[in-house]
Design a protein around this motif. Structure first.
Motif, PDB file in Angstrom:
ATOM      1  N   MET A 128      31.657  26.006   3.054  1.00  0.00           N
ATOM      2  CA  MET A 128      31.698  24.693   2.427  1.00  0.00           C
ATOM      3  C   MET A 128      30.361  24.001   2.614  1.00  0.00           C
ATOM      4  SD  MET A 128      34.585  21.757   2.946  1.00  0.00           S
ATOM      5  CE  MET A 128      35.797  23.021   2.700  1.00  0.00           C
ATOM      6  N   SER A 129      29.826  23.443   1.576  1.00  0.00           N
ATOM      7  CA  SER A 129      28.478  22.892   1.631  1.00  0.00           C
ATOM      8  C   SER A 129      28.481  21.489   2.211  1.00  0.00           C
ATOM      9  CB  SER A 129      27.889  22.842   0.219  1.00  0.00           C
ATOM     10  OG  SER A 129      28.600  21.921  -0.578  1.00  0.00           O
ATOM     11  N   SER A 130      27.279  21.048   2.612  1.00  0.00           N
ATOM     12  CA  SER A 130      27.131  19.676   3.103  1.00  0.00           C
ATOM     13  C   SER A 130      27.480  18.682   2.010  1.00  0.00           C
ATOM     14  CB  SER A 130      25.696  19.449   3.585  1.00  0.00           C
ATOM     15  OG  SER A 130      25.416  20.272   4.673  1.00  0.00           O
ATOM     16  N   ASN A 131      27.187  19.025   0.739  1.00  0.00           N
ATOM     17  CA  ASN A 131      27.483  18.118  -0.356  1.00  0.00           C
ATOM     18  C   ASN A 131      28.973  17.853  -0.468  1.00  0.00           C
ATOM     19  OD1 ASN A 131      24.831  17.921  -1.051  1.00  0.00           O
ATOM     20  ND2 ASN A 131      24.890  19.526  -2.596  1.00  0.00           N
ATOM     21  N   ALA A 132      29.787  18.893  -0.178  1.00  0.00           N
ATOM     22  CA  ALA A 132      31.229  18.703  -0.232  1.00  0.00           C
ATOM     23  C   ALA A 132      31.680  17.709   0.815  1.00  0.00           C
ATOM     24  CB  ALA A 132      31.945  20.044  -0.028  1.00  0.00           C
ATOM     25  N   TYR A 133      31.114  17.812   2.017  1.00  0.00           N
ATOM     26  CA  TYR A 133      31.462  16.854   3.067  1.00  0.00           C
ATOM     27  C   TYR A 133      30.962  15.469   2.687  1.00  0.00           C
ATOM     28  CZ  TYR A 133      32.774  20.676   6.131  1.00  0.00           C
ATOM     29  OH  TYR A 133      33.385  21.756   6.688  1.00  0.00           O
ATOM     30  N   THR A 134      29.738  15.373   2.144  1.00  0.00           N
ATOM     31  CA  THR A 134      29.178  14.079   1.784  1.00  0.00           C
ATOM     32  C   THR A 134      30.047  13.385   0.762  1.00  0.00           C
ATOM     33  OG1 THR A 134      26.968  14.899   2.229  1.00  0.00           O
ATOM     34  CG2 THR A 134      27.139  12.902   0.918  1.00  0.00           C
ATOM     35  N   SER A 135      30.519  14.119  -0.251  1.00  0.00           N
ATOM     36  CA  SER A 135      31.336  13.509  -1.283  1.00  0.00           C
ATOM     37  C   SER A 135      32.630  12.970  -0.712  1.00  0.00           C
ATOM     38  CB  SER A 135      31.640  14.531  -2.385  1.00  0.00           C
ATOM     39  OG  SER A 135      32.412  15.604  -1.877  1.00  0.00           O
ATOM     40  N   ALA A 136      33.147  13.626   0.323  1.00  0.00           N
ATOM     41  CA  ALA A 136      34.369  13.136   0.961  1.00  0.00           C
ATOM     42  C   ALA A 136      34.100  11.864   1.729  1.00  0.00           C
ATOM     43  CB  ALA A 136      34.944  14.207   1.894  1.00  0.00           C
ATOM     44  N   ILE A 137      32.954  11.807   2.403  1.00  0.00           N
ATOM     45  CA  ILE A 137      32.637  10.646   3.220  1.00  0.00           C
ATOM     46  C   ILE A 137      32.389   9.414   2.360  1.00  0.00           C
ATOM     47  CG2 ILE A 137      30.945   9.717   4.842  1.00  0.00           C
ATOM     48  CD1 ILE A 137      32.890  11.736   5.970  1.00  0.00           C
ATOM     49  N   ALA A 188      26.397  15.558   7.709  1.00  0.00           N
ATOM     50  CA  ALA A 188      26.956  15.065   6.456  1.00  0.00           C
ATOM     51  C   ALA A 188      27.723  13.760   6.636  1.00  0.00           C
ATOM     52  CB  ALA A 188      27.880  16.123   5.853  1.00  0.00           C
ATOM     53  N   GLY A 189      27.889  13.301   7.884  1.00  0.00           N
ATOM     54  CA  GLY A 189      28.512  11.993   8.113  1.00  0.00           C
ATOM     55  C   GLY A 189      29.917  12.023   8.654  1.00  0.00           C
ATOM     56  N   ASN A 227       8.895  -6.575   2.555  1.00  0.00           N
ATOM     57  CA  ASN A 227       7.824  -7.277   1.843  1.00  0.00           C
ATOM     58  C   ASN A 227       7.655  -6.741   0.425  1.00  0.00           C
ATOM     59  OD1 ASN A 227       5.511  -8.559   0.969  1.00  0.00           O
ATOM     60  ND2 ASN A 227       4.353  -8.169   2.835  1.00  0.00           N
ATOM     61  N   ARG A 228       7.828  -7.612  -0.530  1.00  0.00           N
ATOM     62  CA  ARG A 228       7.768  -7.239  -1.930  1.00  0.00           C
ATOM     63  C   ARG A 228       6.410  -6.649  -2.314  1.00  0.00           C
ATOM     64  NH1 ARG A 228      10.943  -9.257  -5.861  1.00  0.00           N
ATOM     65  NH2 ARG A 228      11.600 -10.920  -4.466  1.00  0.00           N
ATOM     66  N   LEU A 229       5.336  -7.128  -1.673  1.00  0.00           N
ATOM     67  CA  LEU A 229       3.990  -6.734  -2.066  1.00  0.00           C
ATOM     68  C   LEU A 229       3.420  -5.609  -1.219  1.00  0.00           C
ATOM     69  CD1 LEU A 229       2.484 -10.311  -2.649  1.00  0.00           C
ATOM     70  CD2 LEU A 229       3.530  -8.765  -4.327  1.00  0.00           C
ATOM     71  N   SER A 230       4.208  -5.100  -0.299  1.00  0.00           N
ATOM     72  CA  SER A 230       3.691  -4.074   0.596  1.00  0.00           C
ATOM     73  C   SER A 230       3.401  -2.777  -0.149  1.00  0.00           C
ATOM     74  CB  SER A 230       4.693  -3.797   1.721  1.00  0.00           C
ATOM     75  OG  SER A 230       4.278  -2.703   2.502  1.00  0.00           O
ATOM     76  N   ASP A 231       2.260  -2.175   0.178  1.00  0.00           N
ATOM     77  CA  ASP A 231       1.926  -0.870  -0.400  1.00  0.00           C
ATOM     78  C   ASP A 231       2.504   0.274   0.417  1.00  0.00           C
ATOM     79  OD1 ASP A 231       0.451  -1.961  -2.498  1.00  0.00           O
ATOM     80  OD2 ASP A 231      -1.374  -2.086  -1.258  1.00  0.00           O
ATOM     81  N   ASN A 232       3.141  -0.045   1.534  1.00  0.00           N
ATOM     82  CA  ASN A 232       3.640   0.991   2.437  1.00  0.00           C
ATOM     83  C   ASN A 232       5.152   1.155   2.370  1.00  0.00           C
ATOM     84  OD1 ASN A 232       1.024   1.530   3.496  1.00  0.00           O
ATOM     85  ND2 ASN A 232       1.207  -0.298   4.801  1.00  0.00           N
ATOM     86  N   LEU A 233       5.749   0.743   1.260  1.00  0.00           N
ATOM     87  CA  LEU A 233       7.186   0.908   1.123  1.00  0.00           C
ATOM     88  C   LEU A 233       7.527   2.397   1.123  1.00  0.00           C
ATOM     89  CD1 LEU A 233       7.966  -1.780  -1.590  1.00  0.00           C
ATOM     90  CD2 LEU A 233       8.449  -1.909   0.844  1.00  0.00           C
ATOM     91  N   PRO A 234       8.625   2.777   1.782  1.00  0.00           N
ATOM     92  CA  PRO A 234       8.918   4.209   1.976  1.00  0.00           C
ATOM     93  C   PRO A 234       9.525   4.870   0.742  1.00  0.00           C
ATOM     94  CG  PRO A 234      10.608   2.877   3.003  1.00  0.00           C
ATOM     95  CD  PRO A 234       9.569   1.912   2.513  1.00  0.00           C
ATOM     96  N   ASP A 235       9.359   6.190   0.673  1.00  0.00           N
ATOM     97  CA  ASP A 235      10.009   7.032  -0.331  1.00  0.00           C
ATOM     98  C   ASP A 235      11.054   7.891   0.370  1.00  0.00           C
ATOM     99  OD1 ASP A 235       8.109   5.999  -2.071  1.00  0.00           O
ATOM    100  OD2 ASP A 235       6.808   7.759  -1.938  1.00  0.00           O
ATOM    101  N   PHE A 236      12.127   8.224  -0.348  1.00  0.00           N
ATOM    102  CA  PHE A 236      13.185   9.039   0.233  1.00  0.00           C
ATOM    103  C   PHE A 236      13.637  10.103  -0.757  1.00  0.00           C
ATOM    104  CE2 PHE A 236      13.440   4.939   2.377  1.00  0.00           C
ATOM    105  CZ  PHE A 236      13.413   5.331   3.701  1.00  0.00           C
ATOM    106  N   ASN A 237      13.997  11.264  -0.208  1.00  0.00           N
ATOM    107  CA  ASN A 237      14.480  12.372  -1.013  1.00  0.00           C
ATOM    108  C   ASN A 237      15.994  12.404  -1.030  1.00  0.00           C
ATOM    109  OD1 ASN A 237      11.859  13.425  -1.629  1.00  0.00           O
ATOM    110  ND2 ASN A 237      11.770  14.283   0.449  1.00  0.00           N
ATOM    111  N   ILE A 238      16.540  13.155  -1.943  1.00  0.00           N
ATOM    112  CA  ILE A 238      17.989  13.303  -2.040  1.00  0.00           C
ATOM    113  C   ILE A 238      18.542  13.884  -0.738  1.00  0.00           C
ATOM    114  CG2 ILE A 238      17.784  15.600  -3.098  1.00  0.00           C
ATOM    115  CD1 ILE A 238      20.300  14.918  -4.726  1.00  0.00           C
ATOM    116  N   GLY A 239      19.634  13.292  -0.267  1.00  0.00           N
ATOM    117  CA  GLY A 239      20.273  13.765   0.960  1.00  0.00           C
ATOM    118  C   GLY A 239      19.802  13.080   2.221  1.00  0.00           C
ATOM    119  N   GLU A 240      18.686  12.338   2.171  1.00  0.00           N
ATOM    120  CA  GLU A 240      18.214  11.647   3.377  1.00  0.00           C
ATOM    121  C   GLU A 240      19.145  10.479   3.712  1.00  0.00           C
ATOM    122  OE1 GLU A 240      14.034  11.135   4.480  1.00  0.00           O
ATOM    123  OE2 GLU A 240      13.556  11.724   2.414  1.00  0.00           O
ATOM    124  N   ARG A 241      19.329  10.248   5.012  1.00  0.00           N
ATOM    125  CA  ARG A 241      20.203   9.173   5.483  1.00  0.00           C
ATOM    126  C   ARG A 241      19.488   8.418   6.596  1.00  0.00           C
ATOM    127  NH1 ARG A 241      24.204   8.885   9.477  1.00  0.00           N
ATOM    128  NH2 ARG A 241      25.746   7.252   9.099  1.00  0.00           N
TER     129      ARG A 241
END
Length: 448
Positions: free
Chosen positions: A1-10, A210-211, A364-378
């Motif tokens: 069973m994949s992590s995605n299956a657990y994530t969808s349940a959570i 997966a939570g 901060n709305r004007l910050s250039d250091n706002l983070p990026d996140f990939n799918i699955g990151e928590r």
């Protein structure tokens, strides 16, 4: 069973409540020396019973937050298994109560929930049905259960012919098949072979990531330190200490490996430690009302990222919805990203119960250091604040937005995500909604 299956349940669960709330529970058992004493006790009017009373749990309180992995350790007879059986609904406490929010699966004593005369296949359907699966769902998951257990050649034999390791293989495979929100394990893996233990630990880590909320008892301290976010030390039916796995491990060894003559002194030291005082404060101080939840919650979005478990905590990490003026708190929530997102901003906003916006905070709305996140990151989002609100009922929003395919948009927003109360105080010199920390003084008008 994949992590995605657990994530969808959570994602489907009610995230605004703790996973498990244990409030002031006690449990005692009557110990009869002879079978006839039990009968005599039933008809006796004597004040002195025909049995001894064994107190397994003594006013135990504990909160397990959603997504936590918590280990419980302690000497034999400390009440660990009794506590898990009460959480799983197999025993009822003498007083206090337990609230479990979400679908749970429990692996307790060997063979619990199995009919020894039934075959392994028949027990799969029996046990999975008890855990809430329909026959169609069990049919769909049967091949996965068999593959994980590795019992294809034995599945149509009666389980009373199984070894202890085979029992564990079957029970663990069934428990995983229900996509539990909460997994409860009581030393079940201790009897499995090394290969299966490693396989189970890998699956537990997958579920944790997966939570899934995980609560387990083990004497394997290395497993506690490897898997757990938090640990609890029990002895004689009481919680001695609640803290980091490393702290709990060191105190567990202090308690169990010391000469018997020194253990009472060590136990008293642990109970009186500063960390333990923080634990006791969680339950003795008025920080949380377990029946206090928002009924006006409204959500927007949630398909691209998911906010979960919004709450307020004290400075030492205890959940709180009864706040004291002047004390420091942390407003916290988790965000799981279901799609790649750039330049992400997080926000919260405090409001009165009539909807008046008091104030909030955002990245901060004007910050250039706002983070990026990939799918699955928590991640966990924290807003530290000192409570300057006047006594009353308040609400707080939680929100996240970011760039999706180069366009900024709200991703998930929860209105009235949290409801809390600021407790009355005895200072009648402050008026309004917010204490502006105004200092008053006076002097002679002639000198002004």
């Amino acid at each position: 069973m994949s992590s995605n299956a657990y994530t969808s349940a959570i994602v489907k669960q009610n995230d605004d409540k703790p996973a498990i709330v244990i409030n002031n529970i006690s449990k005692s058992f009557s110990i009869f020396k002879r079978p006839v004493d039990k009968l005599l006790q039933m008809f006796s009017m004597r004040e002195k019973p025909y049995c001894e009373i064994f107190i397994a749990l003594n006013q135990v309180s504990l909160i397990i937050n959603r997504y936590e992995t918590v280990g419980i350790v302690g000497p034999n007879g400390s009440g660990k298994s009794t506590l898990l059986q009460i959480i799983a609904g197999l025993l009822q406490p003498n007083n206090g109560y337990v609230k479990v929010n979400g679908r749970s699966a429990a692996l307790l004593e060997l063979g619990a929930g199995f009919n020894p005369e039934f075959t392994g296949r028949e027990n799969i359907y029996l046990n999975a049905a008890i855990l809430g699966l329909t026959q169609r769902e069990i049919d769909e998951r049967l091949s996965h259960i068999l593959d994980f257990s590795g019992l294809h050649n034995f599945i149509d034999r009666a389980v009373n012919t199984y070894s202890s390791g085979m029992y564990v293989r079957l029970a663990f495979s069934i428990a995983l098949s229900v996509n539990p929100d909460i997994l409860i394990i009581d030393e079940a893996l201790a009897v499995g072979d090394n290969g299966f233990q490693r396989k189970c630990i890998a699956r537990i880590e997958e579920m944790r990531d997966a939570g899934v909320t995980i609560l387990f008892v083990s004497h394997a301290i290395d497993m506690i330190t490897q898997l757990c976010d938090r640990a609890v030390l029990m002895d004689r039916g009481e919680i001695l200490l609640d803290g980091t796995p490393k702290d709990i491990a060191s105190n567990y060894y202090r308690l169990t490996q010391a000469p018997i003559i020194d253990r009472e002194h060590i136990r008293a030291e642990i109970l009186s430690s500063d960390k333990n005082k923080s634990l006791k404060t969680q339950y003795l101080d008025p920080t949380i009302d377990l029946t206090f939840f928002t009924e006006s919650r409204v959500e927007h979005g949630g398909n691209l990222a998911k906010i979960s478990n919004p709450r307020i905590e004290t400075s030492n990490g205890c959940p709180a919805n009864l706040l004291t003026h002047g004390k420091s708190y942390v407003l916290r929530y988790e965000v799981t990203f279901l799609t790649p997102c750039q330049k992400v901003r997080f926000a919260t906003l405090f409001k009165t119960k009539s909807g008046v916006e008091i104030g909030g905070r955002a990245t901060n709305r004007l910050s250039d250091n706002l983070p990026d996140f990939n799918i699955g990151e928590r991640i966990s989002v924290l807003f530290n604040f000192t409570c300057r609100l006047m006594p009353g009922i308040y609400f707080a929003n939680a929100g996240v937005n970011g760039l999706i395919n180069g366009v900024r948009q709200p991703i998930h927003r929860i209105l009235d995500a949290m409801m809390f109360q600021v407790l009355p105080n005895h200072d009648d010199s402050i008026s309004g909604i917010v204490d502006l920390n105004i200092k008053s003084s006076y002097c002679s008008a002639d000198k002004a």
